[in-house]
Design a protein around this motif. Structure first.
Motif, PDB file in Angstrom:
ATOM      1  N   GLY A 276       0.811  -1.212   0.000  1.00  0.00           N
ATOM      2  CA  GLY A 276       0.000   0.000   0.000  1.00  0.00           C
ATOM      3  C   GLY A 276       0.842   1.257   0.000  1.00  0.00           C
ATOM      4  O   GLY A 276       0.535   2.227  -0.708  1.00  0.00           O
ATOM      5  N   PHE A 277       1.917   1.253   0.768  1.00  0.00           N
ATOM      6  CA  PHE A 277       2.798   2.423   0.836  1.00  0.00           C
ATOM      7  C   PHE A 277       3.440   2.683  -0.522  1.00  0.00           C
ATOM      8  O   PHE A 277       3.472   3.822  -1.004  1.00  0.00           O
ATOM      9  N   VAL A 278       3.927   1.615  -1.159  1.00  0.00           N
ATOM     10  CA  VAL A 278       4.594   1.783  -2.457  1.00  0.00           C
ATOM     11  C   VAL A 278       3.588   2.126  -3.552  1.00  0.00           C
ATOM     12  O   VAL A 278       3.916   2.858  -4.493  1.00  0.00           O
ATOM     13  N   LEU A 279       2.364   1.641  -3.451  1.00  0.00           N
ATOM     14  CA  LEU A 279       1.339   2.048  -4.411  1.00  0.00           C
ATOM     15  C   LEU A 279       1.197   3.565  -4.422  1.00  0.00           C
ATOM     16  O   LEU A 279       1.099   4.191  -5.486  1.00  0.00           O
TER      17      LEU A 279
ATOM     18  N   PRO B  40      -2.909  24.337  11.147  1.00  0.00           N
ATOM     19  CA  PRO B  40      -1.617  24.379  11.823  1.00  0.00           C
ATOM     20  C   PRO B  40      -1.080  23.018  12.269  1.00  0.00           C
ATOM     21  O   PRO B  40       0.134  22.779  12.188  1.00  0.00           O
ATOM     22  N   ILE B  41      -1.947  22.155  12.742  1.00  0.00           N
ATOM     23  CA  ILE B  41      -1.469  20.834  13.176  1.00  0.00           C
ATOM     24  C   ILE B  41      -0.962  20.042  11.983  1.00  0.00           C
ATOM     25  O   ILE B  41       0.124  19.439  12.016  1.00  0.00           O
ATOM     26  N   LEU B  42      -1.749  20.040  10.922  1.00  0.00           N
ATOM     27  CA  LEU B  42      -1.342  19.330   9.708  1.00  0.00           C
ATOM     28  C   LEU B  42      -0.067  19.933   9.139  1.00  0.00           C
ATOM     29  O   LEU B  42       0.833  19.206   8.688  1.00  0.00           O
ATOM     30  N   ALA B  43       0.045  21.259   9.150  1.00  0.00           N
ATOM     31  CA  ALA B  43       1.233  21.924   8.611  1.00  0.00           C
ATOM     32  C   ALA B  43       2.473  21.537   9.404  1.00  0.00           C
ATOM     33  O   ALA B  43       3.540  21.268   8.823  1.00  0.00           O
ATOM     34  N   GLU B  44       2.346  21.514  10.736  1.00  0.00           N
ATOM     35  CA  GLU B  44       3.500  21.140  11.568  1.00  0.00           C
ATOM     36  C   GLU B  44       3.903  19.689  11.330  1.00  0.00           C
ATOM     37  O   GLU B  44       5.088  19.361  11.221  1.00  0.00           O
ATOM     38  N   ALA B  45       2.907  18.819  11.241  1.00  0.00           N
ATOM     39  CA  ALA B  45       3.184  17.405  11.008  1.00  0.00           C
ATOM     40  C   ALA B  45       3.839  17.191   9.652  1.00  0.00           C
ATOM     41  O   ALA B  45       4.814  16.432   9.514  1.00  0.00           O
TER      42      ALA B  45
ATOM     43  N   SER C 247       7.587  18.009   9.254  1.00  0.00           N
ATOM     44  CA  SER C 247       8.552  17.040   9.786  1.00  0.00           C
ATOM     45  C   SER C 247       8.971  16.012   8.737  1.00  0.00           C
ATOM     46  O   SER C 247       9.976  15.318   8.911  1.00  0.00           O
ATOM     47  N   LEU C 248       8.210  15.908   7.644  1.00  0.00           N
ATOM     48  CA  LEU C 248       8.524  14.933   6.601  1.00  0.00           C
ATOM     49  C   LEU C 248       9.278  15.538   5.430  1.00  0.00           C
ATOM     50  O   LEU C 248       9.717  14.816   4.538  1.00  0.00           O
ATOM     51  N   VAL C 249       9.429  16.854   5.427  1.00  0.00           N
ATOM     52  CA  VAL C 249      10.044  17.526   4.285  1.00  0.00           C
ATOM     53  C   VAL C 249      11.551  17.667   4.492  1.00  0.00           C
ATOM     54  O   VAL C 249      12.015  18.143   5.534  1.00  0.00           O
ATOM     55  N   THR C 250      12.291  17.225   3.498  1.00  0.00           N
ATOM     56  CA  THR C 250      13.742  17.386   3.492  1.00  0.00           C
ATOM     57  C   THR C 250      14.110  18.144   2.219  1.00  0.00           C
ATOM     58  O   THR C 250      13.938  17.629   1.115  1.00  0.00           O
ATOM     59  N   GLY C 251      14.589  19.386   2.379  1.00  0.00           N
ATOM     60  CA  GLY C 251      14.855  20.205   1.199  1.00  0.00           C
ATOM     61  C   GLY C 251      13.550  20.549   0.518  1.00  0.00           C
ATOM     62  O   GLY C 251      12.674  21.163   1.110  1.00  0.00           O
ATOM     63  N   HIS C 252      13.414  20.088  -0.740  1.00  0.00           N
ATOM     64  CA  HIS C 252      12.191  20.370  -1.501  1.00  0.00           C
ATOM     65  C   HIS C 252      11.392  19.101  -1.780  1.00  0.00           C
ATOM     66  O   HIS C 252      10.517  19.096  -2.649  1.00  0.00           O
TER      67      HIS C 252
ATOM     68  N   ALA D  35       8.826   8.406   6.600  1.00  0.00           N
ATOM     69  CA  ALA D  35       7.410   8.107   6.794  1.00  0.00           C
ATOM     70  C   ALA D  35       7.172   6.602   6.819  1.00  0.00           C
ATOM     71  O   ALA D  35       6.395   6.093   7.636  1.00  0.00           O
ATOM     72  N   PHE D  36       7.855   5.881   5.942  1.00  0.00           N
ATOM     73  CA  PHE D  36       7.722   4.429   5.901  1.00  0.00           C
ATOM     74  C   PHE D  36       8.195   3.807   7.207  1.00  0.00           C
ATOM     75  O   PHE D  36       7.516   2.957   7.793  1.00  0.00           O
ATOM     76  N   ASP D  37       9.359   4.220   7.681  1.00  0.00           N
ATOM     77  CA  ASP D  37       9.906   3.651   8.909  1.00  0.00           C
ATOM     78  C   ASP D  37       9.036   3.970  10.121  1.00  0.00           C
ATOM     79  O   ASP D  37       8.909   3.156  11.036  1.00  0.00           O
ATOM     80  N   GLN D  38       8.443   5.151  10.143  1.00  0.00           N
ATOM     81  CA  GLN D  38       7.579   5.512  11.262  1.00  0.00           C
ATOM     82  C   GLN D  38       6.360   4.590  11.309  1.00  0.00           C
ATOM     83  O   GLN D  38       5.971   4.101  12.367  1.00  0.00           O
ATOM     84  N   GLY D  39       5.751   4.362  10.169  1.00  0.00           N
ATOM     85  CA  GLY D  39       4.622   3.455  10.122  1.00  0.00           C
ATOM     86  C   GLY D  39       5.010   2.044  10.523  1.00  0.00           C
ATOM     87  O   GLY D  39       4.263   1.337  11.207  1.00  0.00           O
TER      88      GLY D  39
END
Length: 212
Positions: A142-145, A172-177, A180-185, A192-196
């Motif tokens: 599902g993640f790779v899909l 704001p909550i969604l924006a903060e969350a 945390s997943l953005v690296t550069g652009h 995200a995969f490892d967290q799940g």
């Protein structure tokens, strides 16, 4: 003389990478091999059977941590096999769709038996071990899909621009969350995969502790 089965799978994988699963056909594959379409039926009576074999070939080539290594515990194996499967599906165009729509082979069943034994030896019941295996596999697929679907969209929408930060500003909550997943652009899908995966393993640990 029938064409070699291994060569059919090798060329089928190449065609899949070129055109994707929707456009892969026995007709197109026969043209690539320089044979008449009926020649393929010696090994594969239908496209579905070809895809089953192609999935097994994909796993054989790229999934290098399907089985527990000597001395490896169930936690380490769960992380290692999930990450290996994700890399495998990402290595092939439409790899997740291929895996999701095909049936396992005898070799796949033998590998599954070894995987389940590791969980049973750790204290899970055979039923629990099977559900763990299913949950991890479906999480990965599902993640790779989603990853491969987003890749296709980006290719189709090349040149399109969007300002995700502005779009998320009212939330704001969604924006903060999301930040945390953005690296550069780009989005760090690995994190995200490892967290799940952490959540899945934590749930398995809790279930095993409750049994004890």
């Amino acid at each position: 003389m029938p064409i070699d089965r291994d060569r059919i799978l090798q060329e089928a994988l190449a065609v899949l990478n070129e055109v994707g699963i929707d456009k892969l056909s026995t007709r197109k594959l026969a043209e690539r091999l320089g044979v008449q379409q009926p020649a393929l039926y010696w090994h594969f009576k239908s496209k579905s059977l070809l895809l089953d074999a192609l999935n097994s070939e994909m796993l054989r080539r790229f999934h290098n941590h399907r089985l527990p290594e000597p001395g490896e515990n169930w936690i380490g194996f769960t992380y290692a096999t999930a990450r290996s499967m994700r890399r495998t599906l990402l290595a092939v165009r439409d790899g997740a769709r291929l895996a999701a729509g095909t049936r396992p082979s005898d070799t796949d069943f033998a590998d599954a038996e070894s995987q389940l034994k590791l969980y049973v030896d750790a204290g899970f019941s055979p039923q629990e071990a099977l559900h763990i295996s299913i949950a991890v596999a479906r999480y990965v697929v599902g993640f790779v899909l989603e990853e491969q679907g987003e890749r296709v969209r980006m290719e189709e929408d090349a040149g399109a621009t969007g300002d995700i930060e502005s779009e998320l500003a009212p939330f704001p909550i969604l924006a903060e969350a999301f930040a945390s997943l953005v690296t550069g652009h780009s989005i760090n899908t690995e994190a995200a995969f490892d967290q799940g995966l952490d959540y899945l393993v934590d749930g398995m640990k809790a279930a095993l502790e409750a049994k004890a």
